[in-house]
Write an enzyme that holds these catalytic residues in place. Structure first.
Site, PDB file in Angstrom:
ATOM      1  N   LYS A  10       0.937  -1.179  -0.192  1.00  0.00           N
ATOM      2  CA  LYS A  10       0.012   0.047  -0.011  1.00  0.00           C
ATOM      3  C   LYS A  10       0.424   1.077  -0.232  1.00  0.00           C
ATOM      4  CE  LYS A  10       1.022   0.603   4.425  1.00  0.00           C
ATOM      5  NZ  LYS A  10       1.979   1.948   4.857  1.00  0.00           N
ATOM      6  N   SER A 102       3.052  -6.377   6.564  1.00  0.00           N
ATOM      7  CA  SER A 102       1.608  -6.681   7.714  1.00  0.00           C
ATOM      8  C   SER A 102       0.760  -7.481   6.157  1.00  0.00           C
ATOM      9  CB  SER A 102       1.191  -5.383   7.376  1.00  0.00           C
ATOM     10  OG  SER A 102       1.662  -4.352   8.030  1.00  0.00           O
ATOM     11  N   ASP A 135      -1.365  -2.005  11.140  1.00  0.00           N
ATOM     12  CA  ASP A 135      -1.781  -1.648   9.470  1.00  0.00           C
ATOM     13  C   ASP A 135      -2.202  -3.236   8.744  1.00  0.00           C
ATOM     14  OD1 ASP A 135      -0.773   0.529   9.459  1.00  0.00           O
ATOM     15  OD2 ASP A 135       1.161  -0.472   8.268  1.00  0.00           O
TER      16      ASP A 135
HETATM   17  O1  C5P Z   1       1.467  -2.032  15.677  1.00  0.00           O
HETATM   18  P1  C5P Z   1       3.034  -2.291  14.742  1.00  0.00           P
HETATM   19  O2  C5P Z   1       3.415  -3.651  15.002  1.00  0.00           O
HETATM   20  O3  C5P Z   1       2.997  -1.899  12.680  1.00  0.00           O
HETATM   21  O4  C5P Z   1       3.521  -0.888  15.323  1.00  0.00           O
HETATM   22  C1  C5P Z   1       5.523  -0.472  15.174  1.00  0.00           C
HETATM   23  C2  C5P Z   1       5.573   0.123  16.474  1.00  0.00           C
HETATM   24  O5  C5P Z   1       5.113   1.335  15.128  1.00  0.00           O
HETATM   25  C3  C5P Z   1       4.604   0.348  17.542  1.00  0.00           C
HETATM   26  O6  C5P Z   1       5.536  -0.601  18.263  1.00  0.00           O
HETATM   27  C4  C5P Z   1       5.106   1.662  17.795  1.00  0.00           C
HETATM   28  O7  C5P Z   1       6.313   2.384  18.322  1.00  0.00           O
HETATM   29  C5  C5P Z   1       4.855   2.063  15.928  1.00  0.00           C
HETATM   30  N1  C5P Z   1       3.128   2.458  16.315  1.00  0.00           N
HETATM   31  C6  C5P Z   1       2.721   3.758  16.846  1.00  0.00           C
HETATM   32  N2  C5P Z   1       1.260   3.677  16.763  1.00  0.00           N
HETATM   33  C7  C5P Z   1       0.781   3.583  15.863  1.00  0.00           C
HETATM   34  C8  C5P Z   1       1.095   2.313  15.151  1.00  0.00           C
HETATM   35  C9  C5P Z   1       2.671   1.943  15.152  1.00  0.00           C
HETATM   36  O8  C5P Z   1       3.386   4.347  17.628  1.00  0.00           O
HETATM   37  N3  C5P Z   1      -0.753   4.017  15.558  1.00  0.00           N
END
Ligand code: C5P
Length: 290
Positions: A10, A102, A135
């Site tokens: 994406k 993702s 995501d």
């Molecule tokens: O959710 P995901 O594992 O993809 O997120 C990776 C990192 O990105 C998280 O550990 C966090 O540090 C950051 N993140 C965030 N806020 C979000 C999405 C991701 O702080 N909405």
């Protein structure tokens, strides 16, 4: 029994961060657009537990890999004694802001559910996906979407009239940006950290009205604040792309990919040529018709 699935990625036409939450994540609104650019995941029932192979040596093939974790989460919820052999063929660059990992997690959930006879209903898959990463739920469907919360709450949208017939040009600079790094460093940019919450609706309305010129003024990514400060070359890429006919140019997700929207595939091809003669041949590029 075997199955082969394409795993998409994406771009974020908008990534507007609204503030840091008590749980450490960031509240945001984002407009995500799927790309016809794919990794591939092969599934074969058999063996013992989860066996994962991958063509990309930089990726682990144990429980640190999102494909492995997704298969594990599926087995945990759908309590069967069965084995699965998985192969991940990577084509999408890593740490690129394109959501490749993702997409892999979501595609694994969909493939596991399919190959084991669809035991899990949609809501269960969405809950598993959200637990695997912010995501991941987006990739359980294949339309543009407005995502809120930490990115896991998805409202699918019809394809945007403003983008019909256009093409994405993607440019990966040859280095990645870690998502946790980008979010941590956003703390130094209070304005970018605390965005005003009406940008997504404005952008979506203009894209739906078919007005790309007006919409392009609304493209925005809060995470550019830390990323472009550390890597000024990414700002130069955008300037060059806009000066040479791109209708819009922005960093996707937490970077490091820059994307441009171009009139059509032919225009994208000549823009790539120009870009490479200016910045050299070391960037990874791709042209994706919309
Ligand atoms: O959710 P995901 O594992 O993809 O997120 C990776 C990192 O990105 C998280 O550990 C966090 O540090 C950051 N993140 C965030 N806020 C979000 C999405 C991701 O702080 N909405």
């Amino acid at each position: 029994m075997r199955l082969q699935k394409k795993s998409p990625c994406k771009v974020n036409l908008l990534l507007n961060i609204l503030g840091k939450r008590p749980d450490g994540f960031h509240e945001l609104e984002t407009v995500m657009h799927p790309l016809n650019l794919f990794d591939e995941i092969r599934f074969e029932r058999g063996g013992d537990g989860i066996q994962l192979t991958c063509n990309e040596p930089a990726l682990p093939v144990d429980s640190k890999n999102l494909v492995y974790r997704a298969a594990e989460a599926f087995f945990k919820l759908h309590n069967v004694r069965a084995g699965i052999r998985l192969h991940l063929e990577k084509k999408i660059p890593l740490e690129a802001g394109l959501g490749g990992g993702s997409g892999n997690a979501a595609t694994t959930l969909l493939g596991m559910n399919e190959i084991f006879g669809s035991p899990l209903p949609g809501p269960a898959l969405f809950a598993l996906a959200a637990a695997l990463g912010s995501d991941v739920p987006f990739f359980l469907q294949n339309q543009p979407a407005l995502a809120t919360g930490r990115g896991e709450k998805i409202r699918p949208l019809d394809h945007f009239p403003a983008l019909r017939g256009k093409a994405f040009l993607l440019i990966h600079p040859g280095f990645g940006i870690s998502t946790p790094w980008a979010y941590q460093n956003l703390a130094r940019f209070p304005e970018a950290l605390n965005g005003r919450p009406d940008r997504a609706q404005k952008l979506v309305a203009k894209l739906q009205a078919g007005d790309l010129r007006a919409a392009s003024a609304e493209f925005y990514n809060s995470l550019e604040a830390p990323a472009l400060e550390k890597y000024p070359v990414l700002a130069l890429f955008q300037e060059f792309l806009r000066a040479n006919g791109a209708l819009a140019a922005l960093m996707s997700g937490s970077g490091s990919t820059t994307f441009a929207i171009v009139d059509n595939v032919d225009a994208a091809e000549s823009l790539v040529e120009k870009f490479k003669s200016k910045f050299g041949q070391n960037c990874w590029t791709a042209i994706v018709p919309i």
